[in-house]
Structures are given as C-alpha cells and as structure tokens.
Design an enzyme around this catalytic site. Structure first.
Site, PDB file in Angstrom:
ATOM      1  CG  ASP A 190     -10.833   3.145   0.174  1.00 49.98           C
ATOM      2  OD1 ASP A 190      -9.435   2.431   0.290  1.00 49.98           O
ATOM      3  OD2 ASP A 190     -10.975   3.814  -1.105  1.00 49.98           O
ATOM      4  NE  ARG A 241      -0.313   4.521   8.975  1.00 46.82           N
ATOM      5  CZ  ARG A 241      -0.058   6.425   9.727  1.00 46.82           C
ATOM      6  NH1 ARG A 241      -0.326   6.951   8.091  1.00 46.82           N
ATOM      7  NH2 ARG A 241       0.486   6.664  10.720  1.00 46.82           N
ATOM      8  CE  LYS A 242      -3.617   9.677   0.396  1.00 45.63           C
ATOM      9  NZ  LYS A 242      -4.813   8.294   0.444  1.00 45.63           N
ATOM     10  CG  PHE A 243       4.293   7.072   5.835  1.00 45.63           C
ATOM     11  CD1 PHE A 243       4.013   6.208   7.339  1.00 45.63           C
ATOM     12  CD2 PHE A 243       4.568   5.819   4.650  1.00 45.63           C
ATOM     13  CE1 PHE A 243       4.817   5.168   7.668  1.00 45.63           C
ATOM     14  CE2 PHE A 243       4.388   4.499   4.798  1.00 45.63           C
ATOM     15  CZ  PHE A 243       4.228   3.989   6.971  1.00 45.63           C
ATOM     16  CE1 TYR A 248     -14.422   9.046  -7.895  1.00 45.21           C
ATOM     17  CE2 TYR A 248     -16.488  10.165  -7.775  1.00 45.21           C
ATOM     18  CZ  TYR A 248     -15.487   9.021  -7.334  1.00 45.21           C
ATOM     19  OH  TYR A 248     -15.246   8.901  -6.498  1.00 45.21           O
TER      20      TYR A 248
END
EC number: 4.1.1.23
Length: 274
Positions: free
Chosen positions: A40, A94-96, A227
């Site tokens: 990221d 992308r998490k469409f 986490y």
C-alpha cells in the site's frame, strides 16, 4: 476448515480444476511461502522496489493501483516483468462494487486496464449476484486475453471492527462462489467458509481462503483494523496470509517478509501434518 485444507498445496495444485488456483498452489509449494504482501505505497518507485526485493519470498503481491500518484503504463509493464522474474501473482485489491455494466468496464478497459495485468481481483457482493456474473462474463469476451489465468475472490468477511460483512452477506458470498466457480477462486475472509450452507457443498469443492490483517506484532490500529498472527490465521483456515504494514513499514522489509514466510509456512505444515 475447507474439506481440502488438510491437504498439502502440491496435492491441491495437481487436483484443482481452476488453472489459476492450481498455479497459485504450485507457486506456494515451490517457494515454500503462503505470504501475500499488501504493498500500500503511493509511488511507482516504492511499489517496484518492494516487488523486486520481496518477490522471492511471496506467493502474491497485492496492489491498490489507484493510490499511486505517478502511475504509467511503464509501471504496469515493469510490475508484470517482476512477477515473471520472481514467480508471484498480482492481486489488484479493487473491491469492485457496482452494477454489472459498470464493473465490466472498470475491469476490462478504463484507465487502469486491470484485466491486462492483474491475475486476481476481488469484489463485494452488495450489488447482488449480478456483479459476480458480470465479471465472469467479461472473461468470455472475444478480446479478453489469458482468461484461464484470471480469477476472482469474493470479499466475504473483513477484519475491520464493526464490519457488516457477516451472516446473510457471507452466506450469499458462498452461494455465488459456488454458482460461478469457474471464475471464482475463493474468498477474502477471516476463516474457512466450507460449513456455510453445507447442504449446497460439493465433495470436490476447494475454494482458496485469503485472510487480511495479519501482523506479528500489533493488535490493531486506530482506524478499527484488527490483526491476527500468521499462526492464528492459518489455524482458522487461511491458505494465504495478507500482511501489509508489518512488512513494508518494517526497518528491514526483507527480513520482515522472511519472518512472516517462516511463521506462515510453519503453521501450514502443522495444519497439514508435515
């Protein structure tokens, strides 16, 4: 855990009907790693540097390509070259999440040309079954290349505090995965989902589980991320662990990724009895 999660990657690779999933398990077995690094970062130089340095120790590199401030076609071609050089897959996170007609254009076209370079994509199913159907249909377009090396993960659960991806949403995720199993590789989830809607499960079912939010040191962050360790994630059914800041923000990312690789592999061997 899934009915196949007790089996070694090598056996799952040999028997799996999905070519990309088979390749993924083969990579994991060959490189002795179940680590996915979530890179990221916000510049092409950082992304390519991480891909090159960490590539030998990972199975998958996860990107958020739209956060790069200087993305060019050269960035993507270089990333593909590094994936070939170090033998890892590229997962564009992308998490469409839109109607079918829109996600088809976002995936196969547009400025990012995701279908041309990302082996794996993911989606949320809030729009309904149509989003999975549309993405699967896209790979059948006459101008779609390498369709047998493309796959979808359904975002069935999330590790953030208060996530609404639970219950009926998760159940529908499993239902749609089973219906479109030719394109759907598996799930992003906090656990194996084989016991969800068990009456629909086929004996041969073997979906891959990716678990996010894996970190060796922190319990969470100020924005609600929760986490778990490599050992706890694999113990709950993760086939591949996704770690981000615990690796790329470490003083020595290469040393860090090797620790995650060691812990993840140790947990995998314990699970399958090696």
């Amino acid at each position: 855990m899934s009915s196949k999660s007790h089996l070694p990657y090598a056996i799952r690779a040999t028997n799996h009907p999905n070519p990309l999933t088979s390749k993924l398990f083969s990579i994991a077995e060959e490189k002795k790693t179940n680590v996915t690094v979530s890179a990221d970062v916000t510049t092409s130089a950082e992304l390519l540097d991480l891909a090159d340095r960490l590539g030998p120790y990972i199975a998958v590199l996860k990107t958020h390509i739209d956060i790069l401030t200087d993305l060019t076609p050269s960035t993507l071609s270089s990333l593909q070259s590094l994936a070939t050089k170090h033998n890892f897959l590229i997962f564009e996170d992308r998490k469409f999440i839109d109607i079918g007609n829109t996600v088809q254009k976002q995936y196969h076209g547009g400025a990012l040309r995701i279908s041309e370079w990302a082996h794996i994509i993911n989606c949320a199913i809030l729009p309904g079954e149509g989003i999975v159907e549309a993405l699967a249909q896209t790979t059948k377009s006459p101008d779609f290349k390498d369709a047998n090396q493309r796959g979808l993960l359904i975002l069935a659960e999330m590790t953030s505090k208060g996530s609404l991806a639970t219950g009926e949403y998760t159940a529908r995720s499993v239902e749609y995965a089973r219906k479109y199993k030719g394109f759907v590789m598996g799930f992003v989830s906090t656990r194996a989902l084989s016991e969800v809607l068990p009456e629909q499960k086929e004996e041969s079912e073997d979906f891959v589980v990716f678990t996010t939010g894996v970190n060796l040191s922190d319990k969470g962050d100020k924005l609600g991320q929760q986490y778990q360790t490599p050992g706890s994630a694999v113990g709950r059914g993760a086939d591949f662990i996704i770690a981000g800041r615990g690796i790329y923000k470490a003083d020595d990312p290469v040393e860090a990724v090797q620790r995650y690789r060691e812990e993840g592999w140790k947990a995998y061997e314990k699970r399958v009895g090696l």
